[in-house]
Design a protein around this motif. Structure first.
Motif, short mmCIF file in Angstrom:
data_model
loop_
_atom_site.label_atom_id
_atom_site.label_comp_id
_atom_site.label_asym_id
_atom_site.label_seq_id
_atom_site.Cartn_x
_atom_site.Cartn_y
_atom_site.Cartn_z
N ALA A 202 -40.97 11.54 59.08
CA ALA A 202 -40.65 11.92 57.76
C ALA A 202 -39.56 10.98 57.23
O ALA A 202 -39.41 11.17 55.89
CB ALA A 202 -40.70 13.50 57.47
N ASN A 205 -40.85 8.13 55.06
CA ASN A 205 -41.20 8.38 53.81
C ASN A 205 -40.29 8.79 52.79
O ASN A 205 -40.40 8.23 51.44
CB ASN A 205 -42.26 9.69 53.80
CG ASN A 205 -43.55 9.38 54.83
OD1 ASN A 205 -44.05 8.50 54.87
ND2 ASN A 205 -43.92 10.49 55.47
N ARG A 206 -39.20 9.41 53.05
CA ARG A 206 -38.14 9.52 52.07
C ARG A 206 -37.33 8.27 51.86
O ARG A 206 -37.16 8.12 50.63
CB ARG A 206 -37.00 10.66 53.20
CG ARG A 206 -37.66 12.00 53.46
CD ARG A 206 -36.71 12.63 54.05
NE ARG A 206 -35.15 12.77 53.65
CZ ARG A 206 -34.14 13.52 54.34
NH1 ARG A 206 -34.60 13.89 55.84
NH2 ARG A 206 -33.30 13.45 53.89
N ASP A 209 -40.01 6.71 49.11
CA ASP A 209 -39.93 7.51 48.00
C ASP A 209 -38.68 6.93 46.89
O ASP A 209 -38.92 6.71 45.85
CB ASP A 209 -40.01 8.84 47.95
CG ASP A 209 -41.41 9.55 48.91
OD1 ASP A 209 -42.16 8.60 48.55
OD2 ASP A 209 -41.14 10.56 49.39
N ASN A 228 -42.93 2.99 63.06
CA ASN A 228 -41.97 4.13 63.53
C ASN A 228 -42.03 3.67 64.96
O ASN A 228 -43.27 3.93 65.79
CB ASN A 228 -42.92 5.57 63.47
CG ASN A 228 -42.96 6.10 62.01
OD1 ASN A 228 -41.75 5.93 61.60
ND2 ASN A 228 -43.82 6.53 61.63
#
Length: 383
Positions: A202, A205-206, A209, A228
């Motif tokens: 995650a 993704n942060r 964004d 990853n």
């Protein structure tokens, strides 16, 4: 400073520049007083590793280091190239070694296929992602082809553990043609890669964004890939690249701090925003290439045929300024530097005072002009 045909320098600054240019022009150099006043005088581990890399790349080189490591005498040999393996010091990233390899590899006797192991991403050196998205397109522009020129990231490794693997393949050229590169164009798309190692998925993704929120103000064609990895050390980062409609690439990157007790942990949102703003700063600086590629382009300009080459660059970095000084020392070539005037950026509403004012997009640009020395790859023709 020269003595008996050899150039003499003092200090550890610009160590790679001096050895790389000495290898290309064949002049012996001596570097003395290397960190003599430091608690740990002499060469660092990564500098010694770079010397070993040059020794592998060349045949017949003479390298003499004194007992304390504070003095180096380097007499370059013939660039051979070939298939090589090199283990890089974890104190610096593989990009520290790739930058001079990009300058030397085209002028070897044999095509270069080299595998480097070590750290692929850190806070000091350009990452493999930046080099692949920024420097590699510049090389392809000079080569005029994509054949046999590649940079592959086999395995990612962050500081301090390292463990990354990179394979660089470069064909050889006998000469380079002069060129005129005066249009950088407008940004049409933004690409990049968000990478992480030994952290939650995650996190990437942060970062994405946060970066997309910054870019969404300017354009919509923004796309990132995710990597990853499972490396030896934890960390994460974001590499961004802007592509223009004239084929220029501008790149920037931000990465988390390595695991340590004396540094703060950075949030993924901060990394994403910092990478985005760094790329916007590169776009503001402008030029046909970004800050990372300035030395590479300047070197290839003087090595072209005996004709005039021109390029438009943004403000020169301190590293590029010293590179120009070293070019003057080794090749006796100086550049003519003028301020760039773009008539397309002039606006007037009929007022006389307004006509005298100039509106510019971004930072002031420079036009660098030089005459090539007609450098020939002598190693290619030798048996």
């Amino acid at each position: 400073m020269a003595s008996e045909g050899e150039l003499i320098y003092e200090g550890s600054n610009f160590f790679r520049q001096r050895l790389t240019l000495a290898t290309l022009c064949g002049k012996p150099i001596k570097i003395k007083n290397i960190r003599t006043s430091d608690a740990e005088p002499g060469l660092k581990e990564y500098e010694a590793s770079f010397i070993r890399l040059l020794d592998k790349l060349c045949n017949g080189s003479q390298i003499v280091v004194n007992d304390t490591g504070t003095s180096v005498l380097y007499k370059p040999g013939i660039l051979m190239g070939g298939q090589l393996d090199h283990s890089c010091s974890n104190q610096r990233a593989i990009g520290y070694y790739l930058e001079p390899l990009f300058m030397l590899s085209p002028f070897c006797k044999n095509p270069v296929i080299i595998t480097l192991t070590g750290v692929t991403n850190n806070k000091v050196d350009p990452s493999i992602d930046m080099i692949r998205t920024s420097m590699l397109p510049v090389m392809k522009k000079f080569f005029g082809t994509d054949d046999e020129l590649s940079l592959k990231l086999v395995k990612r490794g962050l500081q301090p553990g390292g463990g990354g693997t990179v394979t660089f393949t470069c064909p050889i050229r006998r000469t380079f043609r002069s060129f005129q590169w005066l249009e950088s164009g407008r940004v049409k798309r933004i690409r990049g890669v968000a990478y992480s190692s030994r952290v939650a998925p995650a996190v990437t993704n942060r970062m994405l964004d946060a970066a997309k929120k910054v870019f969404a103000t300017f354009l919509t064609d923004v796309y990132f890939t995710v990597d990853n990895a499972k490396g030896k050390s934890p960390g994460f980062g974001l590499c961004t690249v802007a592509e223009t409609n004239k084929g220029s690439y501008l790149s920037a990157e931000s990465i988390s701090n390595p695991p340590s007790d004396d540094v703060d942990i950075r949030l993924p949102e901060d990394i994403g925003q910092e990478a985005a703003w760094r790329l916007l700063e590169e776009i503001y600086r402008g030029g046909c290439v970004d800050s990372l590629c300035q030395p590479l382009v300047l070197l290839f300009m003087i090595l072209t045929s005996k004709d005039i080459s021109k390029i438009v660059l943004g403000p020169l970095t301190p590293y590029s300024i010293h590179f120009l000084r070293h070019i003057r020392d080794f090749f006796q070539v100086t550049f003519k530097i003028d301020e760039y005037q773009d008539n397309a950026d002039l606006f007037s509403d009929g007022d006389k005072e307004a006509e005298e004012k100039e509106f510019r997009c971004g930072e002031k640009k420079l036009v660098l002009t030089c005459v090539g020395i007609g450098y020939t790859n002598v190693s290619k023709g030798q048996i």
